[in-house]
Write a protein that holds these residues in place. Structure first.
Motif, PDB file in Angstrom:
ATOM      1  N   ASP A  97       0.845  -1.185   0.178  1.00 20.24           N
ATOM      2  CA  ASP A  97       0.195   0.000   0.228  1.00 20.24           C
ATOM      3  C   ASP A  97       0.957   1.158   0.047  1.00 20.24           C
ATOM      4  O   ASP A  97       0.446   2.408   0.361  1.00 20.24           O
ATOM      5  N   GLY A  98       1.961   1.083  -0.217  1.00 20.93           N
ATOM      6  CA  GLY A  98       3.176   2.323  -0.528  1.00 20.93           C
ATOM      7  C   GLY A  98       2.495   3.163  -1.672  1.00 20.93           C
ATOM      8  O   GLY A  98       1.806   2.827  -2.786  1.00 20.93           O
ATOM      9  N   GLN A  99       2.819   4.529  -1.604  1.00 24.70           N
ATOM     10  CA  GLN A  99       2.257   5.550  -2.605  1.00 24.70           C
ATOM     11  C   GLN A  99       3.267   5.796  -3.605  1.00 24.70           C
ATOM     12  O   GLN A  99       2.962   6.528  -4.590  1.00 24.70           O
ATOM     13  N   TYR A 100       4.598   5.473  -3.420  1.00 21.46           N
ATOM     14  CA  TYR A 100       5.613   5.859  -4.083  1.00 21.46           C
ATOM     15  C   TYR A 100       6.467   5.027  -4.684  1.00 21.46           C
ATOM     16  O   TYR A 100       6.873   3.884  -4.134  1.00 21.46           O
ATOM     17  N   LEU A 101       7.077   5.292  -5.835  1.00 16.09           N
ATOM     18  CA  LEU A 101       8.077   4.291  -6.537  1.00 16.09           C
ATOM     19  C   LEU A 101       9.244   5.163  -6.404  1.00 16.09           C
ATOM     20  O   LEU A 101       9.197   6.594  -6.817  1.00 16.09           O
ATOM     21  N   VAL A 102      10.592   4.689  -6.077  1.00 15.58           N
ATOM     22  CA  VAL A 102      11.706   5.615  -6.107  1.00 15.58           C
ATOM     23  C   VAL A 102      12.827   4.758  -7.210  1.00 15.58           C
ATOM     24  O   VAL A 102      12.862   3.568  -7.263  1.00 15.58           O
ATOM     25  N   THR A 103      13.067   5.497  -8.240  1.00 13.13           N
ATOM     26  CA  THR A 103      14.491   5.221  -8.864  1.00 13.13           C
ATOM     27  C   THR A 103      15.704   5.863  -8.215  1.00 13.13           C
ATOM     28  O   THR A 103      15.666   6.935  -7.965  1.00 13.13           O
ATOM     29  N   PHE A 104      16.922   5.219  -8.384  1.00 13.69           N
ATOM     30  CA  PHE A 104      18.198   5.817  -7.922  1.00 13.69           C
ATOM     31  C   PHE A 104      19.400   5.505  -8.708  1.00 13.69           C
ATOM     32  O   PHE A 104      19.573   4.253  -9.063  1.00 13.69           O
ATOM     33  N   ASP A 105      20.429   6.242  -8.524  1.00 16.30           N
ATOM     34  CA  ASP A 105      21.642   6.040  -9.183  1.00 16.30           C
ATOM     35  C   ASP A 105      22.452   6.158  -7.743  1.00 16.30           C
ATOM     36  O   ASP A 105      22.761   7.315  -7.163  1.00 16.30           O
ATOM     37  N   PRO A 106      22.736   4.929  -7.203  1.00 17.24           N
ATOM     38  CA  PRO A 106      23.427   5.147  -5.870  1.00 17.24           C
ATOM     39  C   PRO A 106      24.825   5.811  -5.742  1.00 17.24           C
ATOM     40  O   PRO A 106      24.739   6.530  -4.723  1.00 17.24           O
ATOM     41  N   LEU A 107      25.642   5.657  -6.709  1.00 20.39           N
ATOM     42  CA  LEU A 107      26.857   6.508  -6.844  1.00 20.39           C
ATOM     43  C   LEU A 107      27.017   6.954  -8.154  1.00 20.39           C
ATOM     44  O   LEU A 107      27.748   6.266  -9.076  1.00 20.39           O
ATOM     45  N   ASP A 108      26.718   8.138  -8.679  1.00 19.81           N
ATOM     46  CA  ASP A 108      26.927   8.399  -9.972  1.00 19.81           C
ATOM     47  C   ASP A 108      28.413   9.278  -9.942  1.00 19.81           C
ATOM     48  O   ASP A 108      28.871   9.654  -9.046  1.00 19.81           O
ATOM     49  N   GLY A 109      28.980   8.818 -11.061  1.00 23.70           N
ATOM     50  CA  GLY A 109      30.278   9.338 -11.331  1.00 23.70           C
ATOM     51  C   GLY A 109      31.392   8.424 -10.627  1.00 23.70           C
ATOM     52  O   GLY A 109      32.352   8.760 -10.190  1.00 23.70           O
ATOM     53  N   SER A 110      31.159   7.150 -10.582  1.00 25.76           N
ATOM     54  CA  SER A 110      31.795   6.175  -9.544  1.00 25.76           C
ATOM     55  C   SER A 110      33.567   5.937 -10.144  1.00 25.76           C
ATOM     56  O   SER A 110      34.289   5.555  -9.176  1.00 25.76           O
ATOM     57  N   SER A 111      33.937   6.548 -11.061  1.00 25.25           N
ATOM     58  CA  SER A 111      35.127   6.395 -11.552  1.00 25.25           C
ATOM     59  C   SER A 111      35.847   7.566 -11.012  1.00 25.25           C
ATOM     60  O   SER A 111      37.137   7.546 -10.782  1.00 25.25           O
ATOM     61  N   ASN A 112      35.215   8.539 -10.311  1.00 22.35           N
ATOM     62  CA  ASN A 112      35.770   9.465  -9.278  1.00 22.35           C
ATOM     63  C   ASN A 112      36.237   9.160  -7.938  1.00 22.35           C
ATOM     64  O   ASN A 112      37.089   9.476  -7.366  1.00 22.35           O
ATOM     65  N   ILE A 113      35.765   7.793  -7.581  1.00 22.88           N
ATOM     66  CA  ILE A 113      35.905   7.540  -6.424  1.00 22.88           C
ATOM     67  C   ILE A 113      37.259   7.252  -6.038  1.00 22.88           C
ATOM     68  O   ILE A 113      38.010   7.629  -4.941  1.00 22.88           O
TER      69      ILE A 113
END
Ligand code: AFP
Length: 324
Positions: A97-113
């Motif tokens: 019964d959740g109202q929201y869907l979430v999309t995510f990029d957990p760590l964008d730019g990971s070549s910078n890590i």
């Protein structure tokens, strides 16, 4: 000086409680991610994970850590109906019964890590309007339907940048108390640009319109544009777009001929739509050469798209070079 904390800001803005819980959940987990990033080599979290993600890219250990932390945090929230991550092949069903869907990029730019440079977490929150059991189809909504979008930038300071459809606000993490405080409200991108952002090493692979547009920028005062432009490229969209929200300019990652079967490098649902929502909310424009990105009807969750975004007048000029 007393500053508004994120929960108080969301209440003052009359953001629905369920949406507040999603944003606060992301804010909380970002503190843990920022601490892992800050420890770096001391915590043994740098380097490759030894696996590829669904995009065929080598994962870093921190990509996997950030993905698992965000997944776990969001899946625990009753307001979350389902999740989709750039790092995962399939969508994940959560609360019925959740109202929201979430999309995510957990760590964008990971070549910078591994070079101790800027990275970020990008998120998009969509209303759940589909069937009881969540499917990929439920996520395929144009970016204009987003209820909220934002990112957390892990830089010299940690910042959360957010829009719930009523302008863009920036918060800075108070690392003594682990809470985000409002540091900039009503972000606005100047209409004209003096700076552009593109990976110039790919120039020979671009379409003619982009080649011509960038060549004219490089001619500066002596060319048809009659002014000099500066260039910046952080190689993390989250940091390049942050600069545009802070001081203006144009950012583009165009289609190129190296992988003609892919529409571009950037992902529509994890990068272009959430960043596009912020940029439009700050008065900028967000286009492919054919039309506005937020109007695109997605065909699948990992879809890619060419991106031209930033200063309204400059984006229109760039699109015009493609349409001539
Ligand atoms: P990751 O999501 O794999 O870290 O990629 C980052 C990114 O998609 C985007 O944030 C950058 O703008 C772009 O890649 C940089 O790409 P180049 O390495 O081709 O410059």
């Amino acid at each position: 000086m007393s500053r508004t904390a994120l929960p108080e800001f969301l209440s003052n803005a009359a953001v629905p409680n369920e949406l507040q819980s999603v944003i606060l959940g992301l804010a909380e987990v970002s503190v843990t991610i920022s601490q892992a990033l800050a420890k770096g080599a001391l915590a043994g979290v740098l380097g490759a994970a030894g696996a590829e993600n669904v995009q065929g890219e080598d994962q870093k250990k921190l990509d996997v850590i950030a993905n698992d932390l965000i997944k776990e945090a969001l899946a625990a929230l009753p307001a979350v109906r389902g999740l989709a991550s750039e790092e995962e092949p399939d969508v994940l069903a959560c609360h019925t019964d959740g109202q929201y869907l979430v999309t995510f990029d957990p760590l964008d730019g990971s070549s910078n890590i591994d070079i101790n440079s800027m990275v970020g977490t990008i998120f998009s929150v969509l209303p759940h309007t589909g069937s009881a059991a969540v499917t990929e189809q439920d996520f395929l909504q144009p970016g204009r339907q987003q209820a909220a979008a934002g990112y957390i930038l892990y830089g010299p300071s940690v910042m959360l940048v957010l829009s719930t459809g009523n302008g863009v606000a920036m918060f800075t993490l108070d690392q003594d108390q682990n809470r985000y405080l409002l540091t900039e409200a009503d972000i606005s991108i100047p209409v004209e640009a003096k700076e552009f952002s593109i990976n110039m090493s790919n120039q020979r692979h671009w379409v003619a319109g982009m080649q011509h547009y960038i060549s004219d920028l490089l001619l500066g005062k002596e060319g048809p544009r009659g002014k000099d432009f500066n260039m910046r490229w952080v190689a993390a969209m989250v940091a390049d777009v942050h600069r545009i929200l802070c001081r203006g300019g144009l950012f583009t990652y165009p289609w190129d001929s190296r992988k003609p079967e892919q529409a571009g490098k950037l992902r529509l649902m994890y990068e272009a739509n959430p960043m596009g929502f912020l940029v439009e909310q700050a008065g900028g424009e967000v286009w492919t050469p054919e039309g506005k990105i937020l109007d695109i009807q997605p065909e699948h969750i990992h879809q890619r798209v060419p991106v031209i975004l930033g200063a309204a007048s400059e984006v229109k000029i760039c699109v015009d070079y493609h349409q001539r």
